[in-house]
Structure formats: C-alpha cells, structure tokens
Scaffold this motif. Sequence first.
Motif, mmCIF file in Angstrom:
data_model
loop_
_atom_site.group_PDB
_atom_site.id
_atom_site.type_symbol
_atom_site.label_atom_id
_atom_site.label_comp_id
_atom_site.label_asym_id
_atom_site.label_seq_id
_atom_site.Cartn_x
_atom_site.Cartn_y
_atom_site.Cartn_z
ATOM 1 N N THR A 295 22.689 -38.514 25.833
ATOM 2 C CA THR A 295 23.306 -39.711 27.017
ATOM 3 C C THR A 295 23.538 -41.043 26.105
ATOM 4 O OG1 THR A 295 21.444 -40.000 27.931
ATOM 5 C CG2 THR A 295 22.797 -38.256 28.802
ATOM 6 N N ALA B 218 26.551 -32.030 23.540
ATOM 7 C CA ALA B 218 25.972 -33.222 23.874
ATOM 8 C C ALA B 218 25.292 -32.909 25.220
ATOM 9 C CB ALA B 218 27.037 -34.282 23.923
ATOM 10 N N GLN B 219 25.981 -32.360 26.207
ATOM 11 C CA GLN B 219 25.644 -32.014 27.579
ATOM 12 C C GLN B 219 24.221 -31.168 27.298
ATOM 13 O OE1 GLN B 219 28.276 -30.192 30.219
ATOM 14 N NE2 GLN B 219 27.194 -31.207 32.230
ATOM 15 N N ARG B 220 24.403 -30.080 26.658
ATOM 16 C CA ARG B 220 23.432 -29.314 26.454
ATOM 17 C C ARG B 220 22.100 -29.861 26.027
ATOM 18 N NH1 ARG B 220 26.088 -23.616 24.229
ATOM 19 N NH2 ARG B 220 27.508 -23.450 26.165
ATOM 20 N N GLN C 296 21.223 -32.889 26.391
ATOM 21 C CA GLN C 296 21.082 -34.258 27.215
ATOM 22 C C GLN C 296 21.308 -35.330 26.341
ATOM 23 O OE1 GLN C 296 17.163 -33.391 28.814
ATOM 24 N NE2 GLN C 296 17.970 -31.904 30.153
ATOM 25 N N LYS D 177 31.255 -31.972 23.393
ATOM 26 C CA LYS D 177 30.751 -32.676 24.688
ATOM 27 C C LYS D 177 29.861 -31.544 25.162
ATOM 28 C CE LYS D 177 34.687 -35.393 26.336
ATOM 29 N NZ LYS D 177 35.930 -35.436 27.261
ATOM 30 N N SER D 178 30.226 -30.285 25.190
ATOM 31 C CA SER D 178 29.235 -29.323 25.701
ATOM 32 C C SER D 178 27.812 -29.338 24.994
ATOM 33 C CB SER D 178 29.981 -27.861 25.342
ATOM 34 O OG SER D 178 29.022 -26.959 25.924
#
Length: 153
Positions: free
Chosen positions: A148, A142-144, A146, A139-140
Amino acid sequence: MLPVRPVPELTAHLGFWLRMVSNHVSQAFATKLADREVTVAEWCFLRALYGKEPTPPSRLAEEMGMTRGAITKLADRLIAKSLVARKASEDDGRAQTLALTEHGTAIVPDLAALADRNDAEFFDCLAPDERETLERLLKSLAQRGQMTAIPVK
C-alpha cells in the motif's frame, strides 16, 4: 560429494523482468522530473496534496505509507522550494497542516503530463487489452501482497 543443484539464469526469474522494466520506467521519469527540479518522492507528495484541504502531516504519512519523519523531510524540501506551505491548524493551534502553495498547485498538472508522457513512451507499444491485463495483474499482485505504500524510490 553433494549433488550440484542447477542454478537458473537471472533472466529465468519474473522478478528480474519486473525490475528491469521498473528501473527503466522509473529512471526515465526521474530524469524528466529532474529537469523541473523535483524528485519522484516530491512529485508523489505534491500529487497526494493536490486538490485537498490543508492536511495534517500524520494523515499524509498514513495515506502515503511513509513515516512522519520522511513526510517532514519531504515537506521541508518542498517548503524551501515554495511548493508547499505549513500552517497551524485552524482547529488546534498546536497542530500543523500542509497544503500546496499557488505555485505548487500550478505545477502539478504539468508534472502529471510528464508522468503520462513517460507511461506512453514505455507502454504505448502494448495493445489496449495487453495494457489493461498488465495493469490488472500488477494491481492484483500489489493487493495480494498488501503493498500500500506509495513507491517513491
């Protein structure tokens, strides 16, 4: 003569191992869904509509990170399977909304159970803390990055 730079083995790359696991997990799930005559992309679409009021295709495209054209193609396939219905919007007769049919709503929990079973087959070998760590790290990343869009392929 130019010096030859060493070339690492494929297996020296973390991306190799991510792809290895991802491909196997995804293919196993696709096979399970195929027995129900649903693709992974269709499952994601059905799940995105589950429990929602009729939704404009443009909003669904935004939520799923897909183009409107891709949403229209998926909607057409699911309408042909009687899992989704397209209607004129109550607010604006020119606009359309998408909603699950009764049959579409009924099969989502069964398909979710397949997803759960697929996850269990691959990840139940991990201790709970290992699984939590893996999920947190993915998840980290994917978030870094971006990332989505819902992965449908």
